[in-house]
Design an enzyme around this catalytic site. Structure first.
Site, PDB file in Angstrom:
ATOM      1  N   TRP A   1      40.199 -38.825   0.656  1.00 14.05           N
ATOM      2  CA  TRP A   1      39.003 -39.467   0.085  1.00 14.05           C
ATOM      3  C   TRP A   1      38.741 -40.803   0.766  1.00 14.05           C
ATOM      4  O   TRP A   1      37.596 -41.166   1.039  1.00 14.05           O
ATOM      5  CB  TRP A   1      39.132 -39.625  -1.427  1.00 14.05           C
TER       6      TRP A   1
ATOM      7  N   LYS B   1      36.783 -35.960 -13.650  1.00 13.04           N
ATOM      8  CA  LYS B   1      38.237 -36.001 -13.780  1.00 13.04           C
ATOM      9  C   LYS B   1      38.638 -36.560 -15.142  1.00 13.04           C
ATOM     10  O   LYS B   1      39.266 -35.876 -15.918  1.00 13.04           O
ATOM     11  CB  LYS B   1      38.860 -36.842 -12.664  1.00 13.04           C
TER      12      LYS B   1
ATOM     13  N   ASP C   1      37.275 -46.684  -5.421  1.00 13.71           N
ATOM     14  CA  ASP C   1      37.030 -45.303  -5.824  1.00 13.71           C
ATOM     15  C   ASP C   1      38.079 -44.974  -6.872  1.00 13.71           C
ATOM     16  O   ASP C   1      39.237 -44.729  -6.556  1.00 13.71           O
ATOM     17  CB  ASP C   1      37.149 -44.372  -4.613  1.00 13.71           C
TER      18      ASP C   1
HETATM   19  C1  LIG Z   1      37.368 -35.813  -6.686  1.00  7.78           C
HETATM   20  C2  LIG Z   1      37.368 -37.077  -5.933  1.00  7.78           C
HETATM   21  C3  LIG Z   1      36.299 -37.425  -5.082  1.00  7.78           C
HETATM   22  C4  LIG Z   1      35.133 -36.511  -4.820  1.00  7.78           C
HETATM   23  O1  LIG Z   1      34.273 -36.489  -5.883  1.00  7.78           O
HETATM   24  P1  LIG Z   1      32.894 -35.685  -5.844  1.00  7.78           P
HETATM   25  O2  LIG Z   1      32.341 -35.979  -7.199  1.00  7.78           O
HETATM   26  O3  LIG Z   1      33.225 -34.246  -5.622  1.00  7.78           O
HETATM   27  O4  LIG Z   1      32.078 -36.228  -4.746  1.00  7.78           O
HETATM   28  C5  LIG Z   1      36.350 -38.652  -4.465  1.00  7.78           C
HETATM   29  N1  LIG Z   1      37.386 -39.490  -4.641  1.00  7.78           N
HETATM   30  C6  LIG Z   1      38.437 -39.190  -5.433  1.00  7.78           C
HETATM   31  C7  LIG Z   1      39.553 -40.166  -5.600  1.00  7.78           C
HETATM   32  C8  LIG Z   1      38.450 -37.970  -6.102  1.00  7.78           C
HETATM   33  O5  LIG Z   1      39.481 -37.659  -6.903  1.00  7.78           O
END
Ligand SMILES: *Cc1c(COP(=O)(O)O)cnc(C)c1O
Length: 359
Positions: A102, A196, A172
């Site tokens: 990511w 999540k 993030d």
């Molecule tokens: C799942 C995830 C993403 C991607 O998220 P999307 O909503 O599919 O774009 C980005 N960063 C982290 C840390 C993630 O767990």
């Protein structure tokens, strides 16, 4: 009806109590004769939901009045682009800590807008850890320092925020948002896809410090992608149903006891699971011990054959979605806020049993 122990990494488990409310309100939202899905995003009912969800986040994170909260679309992946589009100019440098897939995706997008300096990377250690306290080699005066607080795929997590030497942090936090206390004063911006730890897919929570947003002065940004478009008002149709569900998850979160309750519970769940992994050599954790995630617990068995057997036997015992990310293999148990202690106990009981039979 049967609900299994769901260890999905995302979209992930949603509290059953929340799903029950959604079910009960689905056809007739609070005696209005329509579903919340069928209502205007400018109407009384949805406006109330938008305000409530923002008030709850403000309370939970202790935000005062110095942050904007936005419910955007495009997932965390869109934030990889939107952050530098708003905050990084061609001649400016932002620092991006590289702790996994990511982070790398965020770096790739940032390079489209400005200069990127990588102050730390664990790529040559298979992303098995995050940076330690004195390890970051920051650039001089970075525009911001971007990090991934929890690396969903590798099962690593920062214990505390990395030291950015005063530069605003951009995080993030998709896979550990609201799982524990954070030091909010250090952040310029936090983003998290809801699927999540916060609800269903389709909405991304973006929280930006007001005086940090004021420093975003680029003018060549498409309206819909400019944070300022969304900061003060609902600009266009938001993902109303997803926000409605996020608001219910936040209500459940506060009623349970808020961040301190979940931080303790998440510690307990992670301790239980890592103890089961460490109890002998049959299971082997893949993250280095002081980088271990309390949200995504990754481990291997002695062979891929045993891992396949583990997954199928686990599923027979109603323990589902334990397969590691396709890029790394192995086993991954995602134990976000909505995953109960009982589910983790069921998993550790199964692990002991499986090891006794196959170890
Ligand atoms: C799942 C995830 C993403 C991607 O998220 P999307 O909503 O599919 O774009 C980005 N960063 C982290 C840390 C993630 O767990």
């Amino acid at each position: 009806m049967k609900r299994v122990h769901n260890f999905s990494a995302g979209p992930a488990a949603i509290p059953t109590e929340v799903l029950e409310i959604v079910r009960d309100e689905l056809l007739d939202y609070r005696d209005t004769g329509t579903s919340i899905m069928e209502k205007s995003h400018r109407g009384k009912e949805y406006s109330e939901i938008d305000v409530q969800a923002k008030e709850r986040l403000t309370r939970i994170l202790g935000l005062q009045d110095d942050f904007h909260i936005m419910f955007l679309q495009g997932g965390a992946s869109a934030q990889f682009m939107q952050v530098p589009m708003n905050f990084l100019d061609k001649d400016q440098t932002a620092d991006y800590i590289n702790t996994g897939v990511w982070s790398k995706k965020a770096i790739k997008e940032a390079k489209l807008f400005g200069k990127v300096h990588v102050p730390f990377s664990s790529e040559d250690e298979q992303f098995s850890r995050v940076s330690t306290k004195d390890e970051l080699q920051l650039s001089d005066n970075p525009r911001y320092v971007h990090f991934t607080s929890n690396n969903t795929i590798y099962g690593t997590q920062y214990r505390v925020e990395p030291d950015s030497n005063g530069a605003p942090l951009i995080c993030d936090a998709s896979s550990d948002f609201l799982s524990r206390e954070i030091d909010i004063d250090r952040y310029g911006l936090i983003y998290a896809g809801a699927q999540k730890n916060l609800g269903p897919s389709g909405v991304t929570v973006v929280i930006v410090r007001k005086n940090f947003l004021q420093t975003a002065t680029k003018t060549d940004i498409p309206t819909i992608l400019n944070y300022k478009t969304h900061a003060e008002r609902i600009f266009n149709t938001p993902p109303t149903f997803a926000v409605y569900m996020v608001n219910l998850v936040l209500k459940w979160f506060e009623e349970k006891g808020g961040i301190s309750y979940f931080e303790k519970l998440n510690d307990q769940k992670a301790d239980l699971l890592y103890s089961a992994i460490d109890s002998d050599d049959f299971y082997r954790g893949t993250a280095q011990p002081n980088s271990r995630s309390k949200m995504n617990v990754t481990f291997r068995l002695p062979s891929e054959e045993l891992e396949a057997k583990f997954l199928s036997k686990a599923a027979e015992n109603d323990l589902v979605a334990l397969k590691g990310h396709r890029s790394v293999g192995g086993i991954r148990a995602s134990i976000y806020n909505a995953c109960s202690l009982e589910s983790v106990k069921a998993l550790t009981d199964f692990m002991k049993h499986f090891r006794d039979k196959n170890g």
